[in-house]
Write an enzyme that holds these catalytic residues in place. Sequence first.
Site, PDB file in Angstrom:
ATOM      1  CD  GLN A   1      -2.688   0.979   2.609  1.00  0.00           C
ATOM      2  OE1 GLN A   1      -2.278   0.195   3.471  1.00  0.00           O
ATOM      3  NE2 GLN A   1      -3.863   1.881   2.709  1.00  0.00           N
TER       4      GLN A   1
ATOM      5  CE1 TYR B   1      -3.804   3.990  -0.735  1.00  0.00           C
ATOM      6  CE2 TYR B   1      -5.087   4.841   1.097  1.00  0.00           C
ATOM      7  CZ  TYR B   1      -4.921   4.204   0.010  1.00  0.00           C
ATOM      8  OH  TYR B   1      -6.328   3.742  -0.591  1.00  0.00           O
ATOM      9  CB  SER B   2       2.396   6.688   4.958  1.00  0.00           C
ATOM     10  OG  SER B   2       1.007   6.305   5.363  1.00  0.00           O
TER      11      SER B   2
ATOM     12  CB  SER C   1       3.103  -2.968   5.491  1.00  0.00           C
ATOM     13  OG  SER C   1       3.040  -2.306   6.509  1.00  0.00           O
TER      14      SER C   1
ATOM     15  CD  GLU D   1      -5.748   0.065   6.149  1.00  0.00           C
ATOM     16  OE1 GLU D   1      -5.743   1.149   5.422  1.00  0.00           O
ATOM     17  OE2 GLU D   1      -4.901  -0.287   6.817  1.00  0.00           O
TER      18      GLU D   1
ATOM     19  CB  SER E   1      -2.964   8.117  14.519  1.00  0.00           C
ATOM     20  OG  SER E   1      -3.707   9.357  14.388  1.00  0.00           O
TER      21      SER E   1
ATOM     22  CD  GLU F   1      -3.308  10.850  18.567  1.00  0.00           C
ATOM     23  OE1 GLU F   1      -3.352  10.005  17.479  1.00  0.00           O
ATOM     24  OE2 GLU F   1      -3.029  10.725  19.718  1.00  0.00           O
TER      25      GLU F   1
HETATM   26  C1  LIG Z   1       3.251  -0.823  11.446  1.00  0.00           C
HETATM   27  C2  LIG Z   1       2.913   0.319  10.531  1.00  0.00           C
HETATM   28  C3  LIG Z   1       2.554  -0.138   9.333  1.00  0.00           C
HETATM   29  C4  LIG Z   1       2.288   0.717   8.213  1.00  0.00           C
HETATM   30  N1  LIG Z   1       1.964   0.136   7.010  1.00  0.00           N
HETATM   31  C5  LIG Z   1       1.907   1.244   6.015  1.00  0.00           C
HETATM   32  C6  LIG Z   1       1.378   0.825   4.539  1.00  0.00           C
HETATM   33  O1  LIG Z   1       1.656  -0.295   4.297  1.00  0.00           O
HETATM   34  N2  LIG Z   1       1.433   1.744   3.700  1.00  0.00           N
HETATM   35  C7  LIG Z   1       1.053   3.131   3.976  1.00  0.00           C
HETATM   36  O2  LIG Z   1       0.877   3.704   3.108  1.00  0.00           O
HETATM   37  N3  LIG Z   1       1.457   3.487   5.353  1.00  0.00           N
HETATM   38  C8  LIG Z   1       1.408   2.628   6.499  1.00  0.00           C
HETATM   39  N4  LIG Z   1       1.603   3.131   7.705  1.00  0.00           N
HETATM   40  C9  LIG Z   1       1.586   4.505   7.982  1.00  0.00           C
HETATM   41  C10 LIG Z   1       0.682   4.744   8.613  1.00  0.00           C
HETATM   42  O3  LIG Z   1      -0.403   5.018   8.052  1.00  0.00           O
HETATM   43  C11 LIG Z   1       1.028   6.448   9.213  1.00  0.00           C
HETATM   44  O4  LIG Z   1       1.922   6.194  10.244  1.00  0.00           O
HETATM   45  C12 LIG Z   1      -0.104   6.887   9.898  1.00  0.00           C
HETATM   46  O5  LIG Z   1      -1.052   7.288   8.962  1.00  0.00           O
HETATM   47  C13 LIG Z   1       0.268   8.209  10.861  1.00  0.00           C
HETATM   48  O6  LIG Z   1       1.080   8.982   9.791  1.00  0.00           O
HETATM   49  P1  LIG Z   1       2.298   9.723  10.417  1.00  0.00           P
HETATM   50  O7  LIG Z   1       3.135   8.447  10.718  1.00  0.00           O
HETATM   51  O8  LIG Z   1       2.771  10.405   8.990  1.00  0.00           O
HETATM   52  O9  LIG Z   1       2.205  10.537  11.624  1.00  0.00           O
HETATM   53  P2  LIG Z   1       1.653  12.016  11.636  1.00  0.00           P
HETATM   54  O10 LIG Z   1       0.678  12.230  10.558  1.00  0.00           O
HETATM   55  O11 LIG Z   1       2.980  12.960  11.425  1.00  0.00           O
HETATM   56  O12 LIG Z   1       1.092  12.081  12.907  1.00  0.00           O
HETATM   57  C14 LIG Z   1       1.931  12.289  13.927  1.00  0.00           C
HETATM   58  C15 LIG Z   1       0.963  12.309  15.384  1.00  0.00           C
HETATM   59  O13 LIG Z   1       0.285  13.626  15.226  1.00  0.00           O
HETATM   60  C16 LIG Z   1      -1.018  13.298  15.488  1.00  0.00           C
HETATM   61  N5  LIG Z   1      -2.007  14.146  14.260  1.00  0.00           N
HETATM   62  C17 LIG Z   1      -1.768  14.242  13.348  1.00  0.00           C
HETATM   63  N6  LIG Z   1      -2.633  15.138  12.701  1.00  0.00           N
HETATM   64  C18 LIG Z   1      -3.439  15.269  13.714  1.00  0.00           C
HETATM   65  C19 LIG Z   1      -4.699  16.110  13.773  1.00  0.00           C
HETATM   66  N7  LIG Z   1      -5.271  16.597  12.622  1.00  0.00           N
HETATM   67  N8  LIG Z   1      -5.253  16.113  14.825  1.00  0.00           N
HETATM   68  C20 LIG Z   1      -4.858  15.625  15.811  1.00  0.00           C
HETATM   69  N9  LIG Z   1      -3.635  14.729  15.866  1.00  0.00           N
HETATM   70  C21 LIG Z   1      -2.687  14.523  14.785  1.00  0.00           C
HETATM   71  C22 LIG Z   1      -1.020  11.770  14.996  1.00  0.00           C
HETATM   72  O14 LIG Z   1      -2.166  11.138  15.499  1.00  0.00           O
HETATM   73  C23 LIG Z   1       0.275  11.133  15.627  1.00  0.00           C
HETATM   74  O15 LIG Z   1      -0.010  10.758  16.910  1.00  0.00           O
HETATM   75  C24 LIG Z   1       2.073   2.218   8.730  1.00  0.00           C
HETATM   76  C25 LIG Z   1       2.279   2.649   9.807  1.00  0.00           C
HETATM   77  C26 LIG Z   1       2.735   1.537  10.927  1.00  0.00           C
HETATM   78  C27 LIG Z   1       3.096   1.912  12.376  1.00  0.00           C
END
Ligand SMILES: Cc1cc2nc3c(=O)[nH]c(=O)nc-3n(C[C@H](O)[C@H](O)[C@H](O)COP(=O)(O)OP(=O)(O)OC[C@H]3O[C@@H](n4cnc5c(N)ncnc54)[C@H](O)[C@@H]3O)c2cc1C
Length: 414
Positions: free
Chosen positions: A135, A137-138, A182, A265, A390, A392
């Site tokens: 996937q 996305y991120s 992942s 999902e 997440s 949040e």
């Molecule tokens: C084990 C694991 C597997 C993953 N696998 C994939 C994958 O296969 N493909 C993929 O695309 N992604 C994957 N991800 C990524 C995952 O989708 C992102 O980590 C997640 O969406 C959070 O984005 P970020 O890590 O950029 O954190 P950020 O978006 O930078 O957030 C950091 C913190 O700020 C908080 N926050 C952010 N925005 C807000 C808001 N508007 N209001 C309140 N709080 C906020 C968040 O909750 C978090 O606590 C994976 C992540 C993990 C941990």
Amino acid sequence: MADPGTESEPKTDAAFRAEVREWLADNLSGDFAEIRGVGGPGSEHEAFEARRAWDRHLAAHGWTCIGWPREYGGRGLSLAQQVIFHEEYARADAPARVNHLGEELLGPTLIAFGTDAQKQRFLPKIRAVEELWCQGYSEPGAGSDLAAVSTKARLVSTGTTTRSGSTDKQAWAVDGQKVWTSLAHLADWCFVIARTEPGSQRHQGLSFLLVPMDQDGVDVRPIEQLTGTSEFNEVFFSDARTDADLVVGEPGQGWRVAMGLLGFERGVSTIGQQVGFARELAGVVELAKENGAFADPVIFDRLAAAQVGLEVMRANVLRTLAENLSDRTIDRGQDNIAKLVWAGWHKNLGALAMDVLGAAGLVAQDSPRHLDTWQRRYLFTRADTIYGGSDEIQRNILAERVLGLPREPKGASK
Ligand SMILES: Cc1cc2nc3c(=O)[nH]c(=O)nc-3n(C[C@H](O)[C@H](O)[C@H](O)COP(=O)(O)OP(=O)(O)OC[C@H]3O[C@@H](n4cnc5c(N)ncnc54)[C@H](O)[C@@H]3O)c2cc1C
């Protein structure tokens, strides 16, 4: 036993449960007996090839993609029977599956949004576990705020015959970086959200592309996780190519498709997991009995609270199921609530297991990176409240969509 895919009469739930139980007991034997309980959160690296062979064995007997409509190679099973399958699967201690992203996320998305050609090209290979997916996305600057995606794709002339043998002389050229991807190191294909309209902002101008991983323009770099292994990766696209017709939905309209996939999902695909959770909790209780940790009143209390949480999740699943069966239009944020509840519960269970283990939980086995199942699970459960949206973000969705509170201000577009 008849090939399940050829039955014309639907079975009762009880008969179906008996069939699944018997099939799993018969088939988790020989070499497959050795991979019982293998894989899962924090242990995705374990016996990957053996688990892929097991998944292909399931496919050969009609046990993959059981919720897909029959016309696409599934069994068209009711939600109730899908849950039964997952329950029996967990109860049999069958190994963790390898193609969750293809089967539970991309497959349903292609069925909902794909062209006939895309369905014919990809669905059979997902069902047969011949092609694995990841996937995309991120990105480093786009996680929770997915609309900030900056990976770009543009249509370019190729002048050559494309991979699928079509005579289309155009292809998408993809440039950018994804992160936390992942299983990208094992995947054959990646579904990628990319900006295809230069100068477009946020949700506009994005496309949902299907990109082959095995090419020079794709560089996968594993990220070492707390467990010492690498379930996820960075993925760099540098002039990576995919056929012009491998865009799902209209070019520039990818946000709708991307959100449709997130619905899958957070929805049905997680519905059977609480049985696995029940088995994990039973394991923690066993540990507490063995080492006497249950005598600590706080541990005793937390174990009881975990059991209550489990029952609440089970009741919620059954209620959601009943609602979905009678009215699929109801949306009170059930998927978001379910994600919040299970993620918090499971993360707490990981911590509880460590506290039950006490000092032993702090010590690795014979080398610093040789962690046991509980230690790996604990470390991986730290991610439960992050991936798939997440905590949040789930709360934001509930506040805005269900409670009708004002939308939070979004950051400036990059
Ligand atoms: C084990 C694991 C597997 C993953 N696998 C994939 C994958 O296969 N493909 C993929 O695309 N992604 C994957 N991800 C990524 C995952 O989708 C992102 O980590 C997640 O969406 C959070 O984005 P970020 O890590 O950029 O954190 P950020 O978006 O930078 O957030 C950091 C913190 O700020 C908080 N926050 C952010 N925005 C807000 C808001 N508007 N209001 C309140 N709080 C906020 C968040 O909750 C978090 O606590 C994976 C992540 C993990 C941990």
